[in-house]
Design a protein around this motif. Structure first.
Motif, PDB file in Angstrom:
ATOM      1  N   PHE A  89      -7.665   5.378   3.282  1.00  0.00           N
ATOM      2  CA  PHE A  89      -7.584   4.069   3.933  1.00  0.00           C
ATOM      3  C   PHE A  89      -6.410   3.250   3.401  1.00  0.00           C
ATOM      4  O   PHE A  89      -5.785   3.591   2.390  1.00  0.00           O
ATOM      5  N   TRP A  90      -6.139   2.145   4.114  1.00  0.00           N
ATOM      6  CA  TRP A  90      -5.044   1.249   3.762  1.00  0.00           C
ATOM      7  C   TRP A  90      -5.571  -0.142   3.449  1.00  0.00           C
ATOM      8  O   TRP A  90      -6.611  -0.557   3.961  1.00  0.00           O
ATOM      9  N   LEU A  91      -4.808  -0.847   2.592  1.00  0.00           N
ATOM     10  CA  LEU A  91      -5.140  -2.218   2.234  1.00  0.00           C
ATOM     11  C   LEU A  91      -3.935  -3.113   2.494  1.00  0.00           C
ATOM     12  O   LEU A  91      -2.786  -2.692   2.326  1.00  0.00           O
ATOM     13  N   ASP A  92      -4.201  -4.354   2.889  1.00  0.00           N
ATOM     14  CA  ASP A  92      -3.146  -5.333   3.136  1.00  0.00           C
ATOM     15  C   ASP A  92      -3.394  -6.542   2.244  1.00  0.00           C
ATOM     16  O   ASP A  92      -4.470  -7.151   2.292  1.00  0.00           O
ATOM     17  N   LEU A  93      -2.387  -6.900   1.441  1.00  0.00           N
ATOM     18  CA  LEU A  93      -2.558  -7.954   0.441  1.00  0.00           C
ATOM     19  C   LEU A  93      -2.000  -9.295   0.879  1.00  0.00           C
ATOM     20  O   LEU A  93      -1.916 -10.224   0.075  1.00  0.00           O
ATOM     21  N   ARG A  94      -1.624  -9.433   2.128  1.00  0.00           N
ATOM     22  CA  ARG A  94      -1.022 -10.688   2.575  1.00  0.00           C
ATOM     23  C   ARG A  94      -2.018 -11.847   2.577  1.00  0.00           C
ATOM     24  O   ARG A  94      -1.617 -13.018   2.569  1.00  0.00           O
ATOM     25  N   GLY A  95      -3.291 -11.539   2.578  1.00  0.00           N
ATOM     26  CA  GLY A  95      -4.303 -12.592   2.539  1.00  0.00           C
ATOM     27  C   GLY A  95      -4.641 -13.045   1.132  1.00  0.00           C
ATOM     28  O   GLY A  95      -5.468 -13.940   0.953  1.00  0.00           O
ATOM     29  N   GLY A  96      -4.023 -12.449   0.113  1.00  0.00           N
ATOM     30  CA  GLY A  96      -4.299 -12.824  -1.265  1.00  0.00           C
ATOM     31  C   GLY A  96      -4.908 -11.675  -2.045  1.00  0.00           C
ATOM     32  O   GLY A  96      -5.048 -10.550  -1.544  1.00  0.00           O
ATOM     33  N   PRO A  97      -5.286 -11.921  -3.327  1.00  0.00           N
ATOM     34  CA  PRO A  97      -5.862 -10.872  -4.170  1.00  0.00           C
ATOM     35  C   PRO A  97      -7.069 -10.211  -3.510  1.00  0.00           C
ATOM     36  O   PRO A  97      -7.921 -10.879  -2.916  1.00  0.00           O
ATOM     37  N   LEU A  98      -7.100  -8.894  -3.654  1.00  0.00           N
ATOM     38  CA  LEU A  98      -8.131  -8.104  -2.990  1.00  0.00           C
ATOM     39  C   LEU A  98      -8.909  -7.305  -4.030  1.00  0.00           C
ATOM     40  O   LEU A  98      -8.331  -6.780  -4.993  1.00  0.00           O
ATOM     41  N   VAL A  99     -10.204  -7.203  -3.829  1.00  0.00           N
ATOM     42  CA  VAL A  99     -11.057  -6.416  -4.724  1.00  0.00           C
ATOM     43  C   VAL A  99     -11.441  -5.111  -4.021  1.00  0.00           C
ATOM     44  O   VAL A  99     -11.876  -5.127  -2.861  1.00  0.00           O
ATOM     45  N   LEU A 100     -11.286  -4.008  -4.729  1.00  0.00           N
ATOM     46  CA  LEU A 100     -11.722  -2.695  -4.252  1.00  0.00           C
ATOM     47  C   LEU A 100     -12.764  -2.170  -5.226  1.00  0.00           C
ATOM     48  O   LEU A 100     -12.460  -1.939  -6.397  1.00  0.00           O
ATOM     49  N   GLU A 101     -14.001  -2.022  -4.743  1.00  0.00           N
ATOM     50  CA  GLU A 101     -15.052  -1.438  -5.576  1.00  0.00           C
ATOM     51  C   GLU A 101     -15.078   0.068  -5.331  1.00  0.00           C
ATOM     52  O   GLU A 101     -15.313   0.527  -4.196  1.00  0.00           O
TER      53      GLU A 101
END
Length: 543
Positions: free
Chosen positions: A172-184
């Motif tokens: 999968f992909w993540l986008d950080l433009r919305g701010g800090p992201l948590v991945l559990e």
């Protein structure tokens, strides 16, 4: 006649007259003296002299037209001045005392733009392949809320660069433009995180900071200067878009227990939503017909431009960005090549793709081959950074990102019993490309040095994806307990259009008229692999 290191003085002595022909550099003096007393006809000899003189002048026009010596004249060292005419692969280039004429300028700029475009193409393979990867996955659902899982392992229906079918992928992909992201992250997975340029960010799971126990990763966007709370594994990618793949494992041959753990424990949410994280949508994609492959023709440049526009300039080196800018791809500016440049870029994409294929299939760095006179070679020459003595190994970099995905130190681990080792073969024992209409055999000697398992998978030369035949998985692996083992513990693997009688479980189907290549993977490699006391055979053509 060589133009270097020759001093020629042509003299014709006739009726008391002296003719001086040419004077070049100084080492050898050749004097032609023709006298009436030699009883030879003057006109034929004059013709000979004229021919010789013409050759000399043609070989060194710049030096033959030296300006007169002035009071302030300094002797110019050899090799500084350019002749008035130069024969090159671009055609004849013309100069007036070092100044190119208009046609020469046009040829040279076209060539410079073409050279830079080809190099930009080869350096752009990594980000363009990442964007294609992201686009393909985004078709399955929105980024940050969709997690595709190959619940029954990846098979040849889905087009990916050299994946394996040994374990279930989560991808999968993540986008950080919305701010800090948590991945559990769930327990007992093996994975990684790469940025948009395919630069390594962090390992995840068994070889990551959570050591396979699972945990919370806090992923901070580029330029983030805010507060960083405790209780997380903190990572700082250089780009806003990041890719996370990991694999779970089979339990007694069954992928479901591992997949269930992934779906139970995986969560993705903005740090600000930690108190009430939104649900994640898991999508089962085994057997799905979709593609994550990048275009190799003109749209390649549109993909590259998109990455440059989306990501911080600080995330990649200035020289690479300079190459992109030189062909019209520059942050904050429209990519709008004129007709001349579009023609150059179209050809450069074709030549770039062809060059990547040549590098990958006929890799010319001898040290990357595991054994003398062998087709088996590493895909990680220069390590996971593709560097040697501080320099980028350009051929290794281009070959890898044309052929494969996923950059992590774990893939090049030299620890006995841990990680994995890969060896690729693109030609047979005679150095010829594999032909899907012919039959081949690979012999794996006794005591195959693995702590976990081994596999042999076939890939399509065109797509670099798993070879698409009637077989769901174009592979032979020790995970399959029906594989035939010889009395001495060795294993024979067969490739061809039809299985040899009684060898169906050790056979991978190929297609007449279609080429292929293969990867031999060893999971948990043991010492005989590293010290090379165990060696697979070359792949032999069966006649």
């Amino acid at each position: 006649m060589s133009r270097t290191g020759i001093h020629c003085c042509f003299r014709l002595q006739h009726s008391g007259a002296l003719y001086v022909g040419a004077e070049l550099a100084t080492t050898t003096r050749i004097t032609y003296k023709f006298e009436e007393e030699m009883q030879m006809k003057t006109k034929p000899m004059m013709a000979v002299l004229a021919g010789v003189l013409a050759c000399v002048l043609a070989a060194s026009p710049a030096e033959a037209k030296k300006p007169p010596k002035m009071k302030m004249t300094t002797e110019v060292p050899a090799g500084v001045a350019i002749p008035d005419k130069v024969a090159t692969r671009l055609g004849t280039l013309k100069f007036f005392d070092g100044f190119p004429d208009d046609a020469t300028v046009e040829k040279l700029y076209d060539n410079l733009d073409f050279q830079r475009a080809v190099q930009a193409y080869l350096l752009g393979l990594a980000p363009v392949n990442q964007l294609a990867n992201r686009k393909g996955i985004a078709e399955l659902g929105p980024i940050n809320t969709t997690v595709p899982i190959f619940e029954d392992r990846m098979d040849s229906k889905s087009l990916f660069l050299t994946p394996n079918n040994n374990t279930p992928y989560t991808w999968f992909w993540l986008d950080l433009r919305g701010g800090p992201l948590v991945l559990e992250v769930p327990p007992n997975v093996l994975g990684l995180m790469d940025d948009m340029w395919y630069s390594f960010v962090t390992d995840i799971g068994l070889v990551g900071p959570d050591k396979g126990k699972g945990g919370k990763y806090l992923i901070l966007p580029p330029g983030y200067t805010g507060e960083v709370p405790a209780g997380y594994f903190v990572v700082r990618p250089a780009t806003f878009s990041v890719w996370v793949p990991w694999r779970s494992f089979l339990v007694d041959g069954d992928p479901k227990p591992g997949v269930d753990v992934v779906e139970k424990h995986t969560k993705i949410y903005l740090l600000k939503d930690a108190a009430n994280p939104p649900p994640v949508k898991f999508v089962h994609v085994s057997g799905k017909d979709f593609s994550t492959l990048a275009p190799a023709d003109y749209p390649f440049w549109d993909y590259l431009n998109q990455v440059v526009q989306e990501e911080p300039t600080e995330s990649i080196d200035p020289v690479t960005l300079g190459l992109y800018a030189s062909i019209g791809i520059q942050k904050g500016k429209p990519f709008a090549p004129d007709a001349r440049m579009k023609k150059i870029l179209t050809e450069a994409a074709l030549v770039g793709d062809a060059t990547a294929r040549a590098i990958n299939s006929r890799f010319r760095i001898k040290e990357s081959y595991y054994y003398p006179n062998s087709a088996w070679r590493s895909g990680f020459y220069g390590g996971y950074k593709f560097e040697q003595d501080g320099a980028r190994v350009l051929d290794a970099y281009s070959a890898f990102f044309f052929y494969a995905t996923g950059v992590t130190p774990a893939m090049d681990s030299k620890t006995v019993g841990e990680g994995s080792q890969y060896m690729a073969a693109f030609v047979d024992a005679n150095g010829r490309p594999f032909d899907g209409g012919k039959n081949y055999k690979l012999h794996l000697p006794p005591n195959i040095p693995v702590k976990q398992f081994w596999s042999v998978i076939l890939y399509d030369n065109q797509t670099r994806s798993m070879l698409q035949t009637d077989q769901k998985w174009p592979a032979v692996t020790s995970q399959n307990k029906t594989v035939l083992i010889n009395p001495d513990g060795s294993v024979d693997v067969y490739f061809g259009p039809k299985a040899p009688a009684g060898k169906e479980n050790n056979w991978v189907q190929t297609i007449p008229g279609k080429g292929w290549n293969t990867l031999l993977r060893l999971y948990g490699p043991l010492q005989p692999w590293f010290d090379k006391t165990w060696r697979p055979s070359e792949i032999e053509l069966i006649k």
